[in-house]
Structures are given as structure tokens and as C-alpha cells.
Motif scaffolding. Sequence first.
Motif, short mmCIF file in Angstrom:
data_model
loop_
_atom_site.label_atom_id
_atom_site.label_comp_id
_atom_site.label_asym_id
_atom_site.label_seq_id
_atom_site.Cartn_x
_atom_site.Cartn_y
_atom_site.Cartn_z
N LYS A 137 7.09 -8.53 2.24
CA LYS A 137 6.15 -8.67 1.46
C LYS A 137 5.81 -9.78 0.60
O LYS A 137 7.02 -9.99 -0.08
N LEU A 168 4.14 6.99 0.57
CA LEU A 168 4.49 7.05 1.87
C LEU A 168 5.09 8.52 2.11
O LEU A 168 5.96 8.85 0.99
N ASP A 195 -0.77 6.17 4.63
CA ASP A 195 -0.21 6.48 3.33
C ASP A 195 -1.35 7.22 2.46
O ASP A 195 -2.20 7.56 3.29
N ILE A 235 -2.57 -8.22 3.03
CA ILE A 235 -2.27 -9.59 3.64
C ILE A 235 -0.99 -10.07 3.17
O ILE A 235 -0.56 -9.62 1.92
N VAL A 269 10.44 -4.31 6.45
CA VAL A 269 9.15 -5.00 5.86
C VAL A 269 9.31 -5.90 4.90
O VAL A 269 10.09 -5.92 4.24
N GLY A 292 0.64 -10.70 -2.64
CA GLY A 292 -0.42 -10.30 -1.46
C GLY A 292 -1.15 -9.03 -2.05
O GLY A 292 -0.67 -8.40 -3.03
N THR A 293 -2.50 -8.88 -1.53
CA THR A 293 -3.14 -7.67 -1.87
C THR A 293 -3.82 -7.47 -0.49
O THR A 293 -3.84 -8.11 0.47
N GLN A 294 -4.37 -6.00 -0.34
CA GLN A 294 -5.05 -5.58 0.81
C GLN A 294 -4.34 -5.75 2.14
O GLN A 294 -5.02 -6.13 3.08
N PHE A 352 11.54 -0.01 6.22
CA PHE A 352 10.50 0.53 6.84
C PHE A 352 10.49 1.89 7.03
O PHE A 352 11.39 2.43 7.89
N ILE A 353 9.56 2.61 6.67
CA ILE A 353 9.44 4.06 6.48
C ILE A 353 8.61 4.42 7.83
O ILE A 353 7.44 4.59 7.92
N VAL A 393 2.04 -8.78 4.45
CA VAL A 393 2.75 -7.58 4.62
C VAL A 393 3.18 -7.40 6.24
O VAL A 393 2.21 -7.52 6.97
N PRO A 449 10.62 3.28 -1.19
CA PRO A 449 11.40 2.70 -0.30
C PRO A 449 12.64 1.52 -0.75
O PRO A 449 12.35 1.01 -1.91
N PHE A 484 0.75 -1.00 11.48
CA PHE A 484 1.42 -0.06 10.48
C PHE A 484 0.85 0.10 9.05
O PHE A 484 1.15 0.74 8.49
N ARG A 485 0.05 -0.97 9.03
CA ARG A 485 -0.87 -1.08 7.71
C ARG A 485 -1.87 -0.37 7.61
O ARG A 485 -3.01 -0.53 8.57
P1 ADP Z 1 -0.97 -4.32 -0.31
O1 ADP Z 1 -0.57 -4.12 -1.88
O2 ADP Z 1 -1.10 -5.62 0.06
O3 ADP Z 1 -1.99 -3.20 0.16
P2 ADP Z 1 1.28 -2.51 0.46
O4 ADP Z 1 2.57 -2.75 0.16
O5 ADP Z 1 0.24 -1.51 -0.19
O6 ADP Z 1 0.27 -4.05 0.34
O7 ADP Z 1 1.16 -2.49 2.05
C1 ADP Z 1 0.21 -2.22 2.86
C2 ADP Z 1 0.36 -1.30 3.93
O8 ADP Z 1 1.61 -1.49 4.79
C3 ADP Z 1 0.52 0.30 3.07
O9 ADP Z 1 -0.68 0.64 2.97
C4 ADP Z 1 1.30 0.81 4.04
O10 ADP Z 1 0.32 1.52 5.21
C5 ADP Z 1 2.07 -0.16 5.01
N1 ADP Z 1 3.45 -0.34 4.39
C6 ADP Z 1 3.81 -1.00 3.40
N2 ADP Z 1 5.16 -1.12 3.07
C7 ADP Z 1 5.69 -0.02 4.01
C8 ADP Z 1 7.08 0.44 4.08
N3 ADP Z 1 8.03 -0.09 3.47
N4 ADP Z 1 7.22 1.29 5.36
C9 ADP Z 1 6.38 1.59 6.27
N5 ADP Z 1 4.90 1.30 5.87
C10 ADP Z 1 4.47 0.40 4.88
#
Ligand code: ADP
Length: 301
Positions: free
Chosen positions: A141, A250, A187, A149, A139, A145-147, A179-180, A151, A115, A210-211
Motif C-alpha cells: 500500500k 476485515l 470489508d 488507489i 498487500v 493512497g485513498t479510495q 493478505f487476509i 493498494v 493485519p 480484492f478491493r
Molecule cells: P484505501 O484507504 O485506499 O481505501 P485500504 O487500505 O482501505 O485502502 O484498502 C482498500 C481495500 O483493499 C480494502 O477496502 C479491502 O477490501 C482491501 N484490502 C486492503 N488491505 C487488505 C488486506 N491486508 N487483506 C485483504 N484485503 C485488503
Amino acid sequence: MKIAILSRNKKLYSTRRLVEACEQRGHEVHVIDTLRCYMNITSSKPEIHYKGDNLTGFDAVIPRIGASITFYGTAVVRQFEMMGVFAVNESVALSRSRDKLRSLQLLSRKGIGMPDTAFAHSPDDIQDMMRMVGGAPLVIKLLEGTQGIGVVLAETKKAAESVMEAFMGLKTNILQQEFIKEAGGADIRCLVVGEKVVASMMRQAPEGEFRSNLHRGGSAQLVKITPKERATAVKAAKVMGLNVAGVDLLRSERGPLVMEVNSSPGLEGIEKSTDKDVAGMIIEFIEKTAKPHRTRTKGKG
Ligand code: ADP
């Protein structure tokens, strides 16, 4: 073979499965708490001590390093490398993949789809930064962050500005991403082991979210991936220098986009949704590949 698993907790699903797979295949396996390893760095003969013992005779080490202990964990892996022990994922690759921005820069250099992403330091640059990723919705971020959190989906320009200002005011590092939308809250996690996708699952976010993280209530199911998705995942792991990786994609109108490459991918979701013995495949990879001093960087860098 004598195999070490660096993990803080023997009871974690992934650790237990790796132990089981080692035992099933006739190897001697030790789970070693990363934070209890201490190292002799001054000696010309590098050593790792663990609860009073000198760790010797290992053929391979499997790092399962949590995000919160990346610094110490990679130092321990580097020490193993210096002792000639084969690291399934080498220390340099681990540090690289833990830095989201560095990872995206490396992936973009190799032409891997992702993206559109922007990064800035000063709040004065927010407006132009938003234009770079095509405006709202976008989006935001947290780099650390992980999991899922940290985002955030900002649906309007105003919301994006407020969130950006708040994060920047806290002096945290953030990035902005296009944002996709067409991914539809889903995903794809591709588990790569030694240049092959050995299992893949689709994670779907719950209604109104959306996550798709499983920790955020997402659900996982088996998915058939396209040759392009397979090739993208393998290439992404390779660019990061990881033999074992969880590559998150994605599905977009312009093909697969890499979001993240994870160096200690969890095995529970992927094994349960695909019914595959991923732990066994990781051990099989070690059997084929591990040789003393085989780690490419040999602890340098
Ligand atoms: P983390 O590393 O904390 O898991 P991610 O970057 O993987 O964070 O984002 C968490 C979730 O948010 C992803 O699994 C996806 O479903 C959604 N997401 C993240 N970035 C995008 C984006 N640019 N467009 C659409 N959905 C997104």
C-alpha cells in the motif's frame, strides 16, 4: 446552535445531508469552504476570516477535510479550537488518522487486531520485510493512497519484489501487509458516532478484485456485526480520538482486524444501504456534547 461545516463543496451528498439535518433540528448552519478561510495568528484574540467576514459566534464545527488538503484543513480546525469552538473531530485526531503508519502504530499499542504490517525505507530490506508479514501473497500500500488507489495484491514473491522495488525507486512511502484471504474481497465499514456504532455495511469487491472500495465498483449491503466487531470499532475510534469515524474492518480467522480509521467518512453509501439518518445522529451528538472549549487538546499539539 450555530454550526459550521467545513467542506469544499456544498453539493456533496455528505455536506447536503449534514445541512439538512441541522436545519431539520432548528440550527443555523453555514457551509464554509476550508481553503477560503484565512487566519489571524499574530493577534492575542484568534480569528478566522472568510471572504471578508470575521467568523464569530459558532458553537460547533464539523470538519469534512479531504485527504488532499489535510495540512491546511487541520490548521483551520485548530484555529476554531483556539477560538473555543467545539470541533466534532479535533485537529490532532484528524492529523493522526491521516497518517496511516502512525494510526497503525497507535492501534497496535492498544492491542487492537490488525493485519500484520511492515514498513521499511531501504530496498535492501525488502526480503526480510516480506518474511515479517508471512511472505506472498501480500498487500502493498502507498501510504498516501485513498479510495483503494495504490493498494496492490502481489500474489507471488517475485511480483512483490518487483512492485516493492518500483515503488521504492519512486521514493514513495509504502507498507506491506499480510493478505487476509478469508475476508473474500469484503470489508465492513462501521460508522462510529460518540462511542457507538450507529450503522454498518458490508462492502463486497466485484468478481476478480480484492478491493471492496465503492469507488472501485464494490457494492454495499446492510450487515449485522458481532459484539466483538462493534467493540473493536468503538475502541479504534477512541484510540484515534475521533468522535465521528468510519472504521474499516476485515473479517479474519482470528477475529476482526482494523484496516483503517477514517475521520471524514462519506455518508452516502452508509445511509443508502442502511436507511439510517446518520447525519441526524451526528447533529444529535453535537447537541449533547458541544460546549465552548470542550475540545480536549484546545488546539495544542
Ligand atoms: P484505501 O484507504 O485506499 O481505501 P485500504 O487500505 O482501505 O485502502 O484498502 C482498500 C481495500 O483493499 C480494502 O477496502 C479491502 O477490501 C482491501 N484490502 C486492503 N488491505 C487488505 C488486506 N491486508 N487483506 C485483504 N484485503 C485488503
